[in-house]
Design an enzyme around this catalytic site. Structure first.
Site: not given
Length: 375
Positions: A136, A151-154
């Protein structure tokens, strides 16, 4: 402080880790209290007398008389049944066949990425999140320079930007042909309890950046995780796979009497690979049993009994949790947020409440004491 007074100093009892610990402890108690129960299965091998085909096939005993289900609880019952079945006449009583689609899974959210990375790559939740963070934040990929690859992993949302869907569909049409592209883009709705859905699903920032094209710039584990995320995103927009499913019911009866027993044979044959040409989701239980193709059968076909096989089994205790199944159950109960799954699994191990043996979680004596005290 409660634990410090009662057990020992330095322990922790966070609101989320306590629940994860209790889930593991409760499962361990279930396993300890489990008593195996004996049961038998009876399988028959048949050959169709109405065709010249040499192919034989197997079917499972599923019912007796009007009852849909049959339970064989010991050796004597199995022996009596087999003695009764040997001289019976057999004929096909019903044939059902249909073509069913199998749809691809949604792109990853935090929990499903951690589950799949454990199933397919044996990465722990902590390791998966550390690698995803690197992908990311960005890595140097040749002429492109430093690029954020995913893309954002959370996240707990399966929503994907329209531009990313359009790019993915264009890639599928060019790479696999239009038969692998559904008429309309596939949209996924979220079913996670209490999801905030503030971000997109986890996907590659560009579908055009194929894993193999950037493999030389990534470390082995980074590449494996990127490939998993990329494949899951592309597969999510591909056409459904199609399976020809066939179910054959076989009646066993003594001459002129009513049908006394029912056997069933099933087969599922993949007739169009669809998204499975690229990716299939892993499973937590044993692999799907491959069903051999059944010979051509029609209602009323008379069958020859070639063999009867009785097999003894015992019920199995529930399984201990793996990284994948524990994350799945935390998500199911709405416990913790996407950002907390990995720290929870780490902290219960660091506190020595839980040990990990052969990939499964087992509570320690300390863990059981702490859990009982909190309960």
């Amino acid at each position: 402080p409660l634990l410090w007074q009662k057990v020992r100093r330095g322990l922790s009892a966070g609101r989320v880790q306590s629940v994860a610990l209790r889930i593991i402890v409760d499962r361990e108690r279930e396993i300890c209290a489990f008593t195996p129960v004996e049961y038998w299965s009876i399988e028959a091998e048949f050959k169709n007398t109405t065709t010249t085909s040499p192919a034989s096939f197997k079917a499972q005993l599923i019912g007796a008389g009007d009852k849909k289900k049959i339970t064989i609880s010991n050796t004597e019952a199995a022996a009596d049944l087999m003695a009764d079945l040997k001289p019976a006449d057999y004929a096909v009583s019903k044939v059902t066949s249909k073509t069913l689609p199998r749809q691809p899974s949604a792109p990853f959210i935090t929990s499903t990425l951690q589950q799949e990375a454990w199933r397919k790559l044996r990465f722990s939740a902590k390791q998966t999140m550390a690698l995803a963070q690197q992908l990311y934040e960005g890595l140097s990929v040749g002429e492109e320079g430093n690029v954020g690859l995913i893309t954002y992993m959370r996240t707990d949302s399966t929503h994907v930007a329209q531009s990313a869907i359009a790019e993915t569909r264009e890639y599928i049409a060019r790479r696999y042909g239009t038969e692998y592209l559904p008429k309309t883009a596939r949209l996924f709705s979220q079913k996670v309890k209490g999801a905030q859905e503030a971000h997109e699903a986890i996907r590659p920032t560009s579908t055009q950046r194929e894993p193999n094209a950037i493999k030389q710039y990534l470390e082995s584990k980074q590449f494996k995780l990127y490939q998993l995320i990329w494949q899951r995103m592309v597969a999510s927009q591909m056409a459904a796979a199609r399976f020809d499913n066939m179910t054959v019911d076989i009646g066993a009866r003594k001459t002129l009497s009513k049908t006394k027993y029912t056997f069933r044979a099933q087969s599922s044959i993949n007739v169009f690979t669809g998204f499975m040409v690229l990716y299939t989701e892993g499973r937590d239980d044993e692999d799907e049993q491959k069903t051999p193709k059944l010979p051509f059968l029609t209602e009323g076909d008379v069958l020859n009994l070639l063999d009867l096989i009785g097999e003894q089994h015992f019920t199995q205790p529930p399984l201990r949790f793996t990284e994948a199944t524990l994350v799945k159950i935390l998500e199911q109960f709405g416990i913790g947020r996407p950002s907390t799954y990995a720290p929870i699994l780490s902290v219960v191990q660091e506190r020595e409440y839980v040990s990990k043996e052969k990939g499964v979680f087992k509570p320690t004596e300390l863990g059981m004491t702490v859990s009982d005290l909190l309960v």
